[in-house]
Scaffold this active site. Structure first.
Site, PDB file in Angstrom:
ATOM      1  N   ASN A 193       0.724  -1.343   0.086  1.00 52.52           N
ATOM      2  CA  ASN A 193      -0.060   0.010  -0.060  1.00 52.52           C
ATOM      3  C   ASN A 193       0.961   1.115   0.103  1.00 52.52           C
ATOM      4  O   ASN A 193       0.395   2.506  -0.221  1.00 52.52           O
ATOM      5  CB  ASN A 193      -0.937  -0.033   1.330  1.00 52.52           C
ATOM      6  CG  ASN A 193      -0.149  -0.272   2.486  1.00 52.52           C
ATOM      7  OD1 ASN A 193       0.430  -1.169   2.779  1.00 52.52           O
ATOM      8  ND2 ASN A 193      -0.098   0.969   3.290  1.00 52.52           N
ATOM      9  N   GLY A 198       6.838  -1.161  -1.722  1.00 46.39           N
ATOM     10  CA  GLY A 198       6.183  -2.132  -2.100  1.00 46.39           C
ATOM     11  C   GLY A 198       5.097  -1.811  -3.066  1.00 46.39           C
ATOM     12  O   GLY A 198       4.768  -2.484  -4.118  1.00 46.39           O
ATOM     13  N   SER A 201      17.890  -6.058   5.387  1.00 38.28           N
ATOM     14  CA  SER A 201      18.588  -4.588   5.349  1.00 38.28           C
ATOM     15  C   SER A 201      19.809  -4.859   5.912  1.00 38.28           C
ATOM     16  O   SER A 201      20.322  -5.766   6.509  1.00 38.28           O
ATOM     17  CB  SER A 201      17.885  -3.778   6.603  1.00 38.28           C
ATOM     18  OG  SER A 201      18.751  -2.552   6.695  1.00 38.28           O
ATOM     19  N   TYR A 209      15.184  -3.545  15.824  1.00 39.18           N
ATOM     20  CA  TYR A 209      14.967  -3.577  14.355  1.00 39.18           C
ATOM     21  C   TYR A 209      16.098  -4.369  13.653  1.00 39.18           C
ATOM     22  O   TYR A 209      15.926  -5.171  12.595  1.00 39.18           O
ATOM     23  CB  TYR A 209      15.074  -2.332  13.678  1.00 39.18           C
ATOM     24  CG  TYR A 209      14.937  -2.065  12.126  1.00 39.18           C
ATOM     25  CD1 TYR A 209      13.741  -2.279  11.253  1.00 39.18           C
ATOM     26  CD2 TYR A 209      16.113  -1.577  11.349  1.00 39.18           C
ATOM     27  CE1 TYR A 209      13.349  -2.340  10.081  1.00 39.18           C
ATOM     28  CE2 TYR A 209      16.009  -1.473   9.882  1.00 39.18           C
ATOM     29  CZ  TYR A 209      14.644  -1.959   9.413  1.00 39.18           C
ATOM     30  OH  TYR A 209      14.658  -2.054   8.051  1.00 39.18           O
TER      31      TYR A 209
END
Length: 290
Positions: free
Chosen positions: A21, A25, A145, A170
Site C-alpha cells: 500500500n 511495495g 537490510s 529492528y
C-alpha cells in the site's frame, strides 16, 4: 546496468507482495503488474490499500491487481489470508515491515518488530509453500537490510523483555529475515529460489523518526532515495534470470556479502525451529536440512 525496464514478460504468472500500500511495495507491485503479472497486494489498512490499487490501475490500465487484507502482526490474519488463496504462486515478496518503534507486542504476544518482520513472514511463506512449489522455479524474496549486521538473536530472551532498544530490535528482525532466507534455500533443495534484498536508505513509512526534531526529520527524508529506486533490488531478485538462490541483493542492483552472523547455520537452524514452535507453522513439504 539492470533496470526495471529489463523485467521480462510476466503474463500468466502470479505474484504476492506484502505491504504494497506504500513504500517500496507500491512501485514493486506496479512494475510487476505493468509486465503482465497478476499481482495480489496485501495491506493491513484497506483504505490505503485501495488507494494503492487505484494508483497502479491508473499507471497501467488493465492491470490484473487485487487487494487482500493481511496483518502480519496477527497469525490469525496470516492463516486467513493463506487459506483464501488458490492456484500456483510464482513470486512471493515478503516486503511489509515496521521499524524503530517503541516496544509493543503483536496480537499473539510477540515483540512487534520481530513478530511482524520475521515471524509473520515465516508463517506466511510456510502456509503458501504448496502454492509456490506448484510452480517450478518460484521465488521467495524477503526484504532484509544492512542493519542486520547490528542484530543479535538471544534465544533466552526472544521477547526482549530484559532489555529493548528500538534500533537493536529492528536489526534483530532484519538478521532473522536473512537467516530465514538462507535456511529456506538450504531446506528447499533447489525446489524454489529464496533471495534476500537490501533496498538501501529509502524514504518510506517504515522509519518512524520520532527520535529526531521535525527539521532534522525533514532533512533526513530529503537525503533518502525514492521508493522507486528502493524497489529495484526486489524487482531484480524477483525477475532476473541471473539471480540464484541464497543471494543477498542490494542497490545497484548488486550482490552483497551478508555479515558472518547471518551465515551461521547453527543459529539459522535454531531460529527456524523456534519460529516453528512460536507460529505453529511447519514447512512439511520441503526437504529437511540436517
Amino acid at each position: 546496468m539492470w533496470t526495471p525496464d529489463d523485467i521480462p514478460d510476466l503474463t500468466g504468472s502470479t505474484a504476492v507482495v506484502t505491504g504494497a500500500n506504500g513504500g517500496i511495495g507500491l512501485p514493486t507491485a506496479s512494475r510487476l503488474a505493468g509486465r503482465g503479472a497478476r499481482v495480489i497486494v496485501t495491506a493491513r489498512d484497506l483504505a490505503r490499500g485501495e488507494a494503492a490499487v487505484k494508483t497502479v490501475r491508473a499507471e497501467t490500465p488493465g492491470a490484473r491487481i487485487e487487494l487482500r487484507a493481511l496483518d502480519l502482526a496477527d497469525l490469525g490474519s496470516v492463516r486467513g489470508f493463506a487459506a483464501a488463496l488458490d492456484g500456483p504462486i510464482d513470486i512471493l515478496i515478503n516486503n511489509a515491515g515496521i521499524g524503530m518503534i517503541p516496544r509493543r507486542t503483536t496480537a499473539d504476544g510477540f515483540e512487534m518488530q520481530f513478530g511482524t518482520n520475521h515471524l509473520g513472514h515465516f508463517a506466511l511463506t510456510g502456509l503458501l509453500l504448496p502454492h509456490l512449489l506448484a510452480r517450478p522455479g518460484a521465488r521467495v524474496v524477503t526484504v532484509s537490510s544492512d542493519a542486520h549486521s547490528l542484530g543479535r538473536i538471544d534465544f533466552d530472551d526472544v521477547g526482549l523483555e530484559r532489555g529493548y532498544g528500538r534500533f537493536s530490535a529492528y536489526g534483530r528482525s532484519k538478521l532473522a529475515n536473512l537467516l530465514f532466507t538462507l535456511e529456506l534455500q538450504r531446506r528447499a533443495g533447489g525446489r524454489l529460489l529464496s533471495v534476500a534484498t537490501h533496498p538501501g536508505a529509502t524514504a518510506t513509512g517504515i522509519m518512524k523518526l520520532g527520535v529526531l526534531t521535525r527539521p532534522a526529520n525533514a532533512l533526513m527524508r530529503l537525503a533518502l532515495q525514492s521508493p522507486d529506486r528502493g524497489a529495484v533490488p526486489s524487482l531484480y531478485a524477483a525477475t532476473s534470470p541471473e539471480v540464484t538462490g541464497g543471494q543477498f541483493i542490494g542497490p545497484g542492483p548488486k550482490t552483497l556479502t551478508p555479515s558472518p552472523k547471518a551465515l551461521d547455520e547453527t543459529v539459522a537452524r535454531r531460529l527456524w525451529e523456534t519460529s516453528e514452535e512460536l507460529t505453529g507453522v511447519r514447512f512439511e513439504t520441503i526437504t529437511q536440512h540436517s
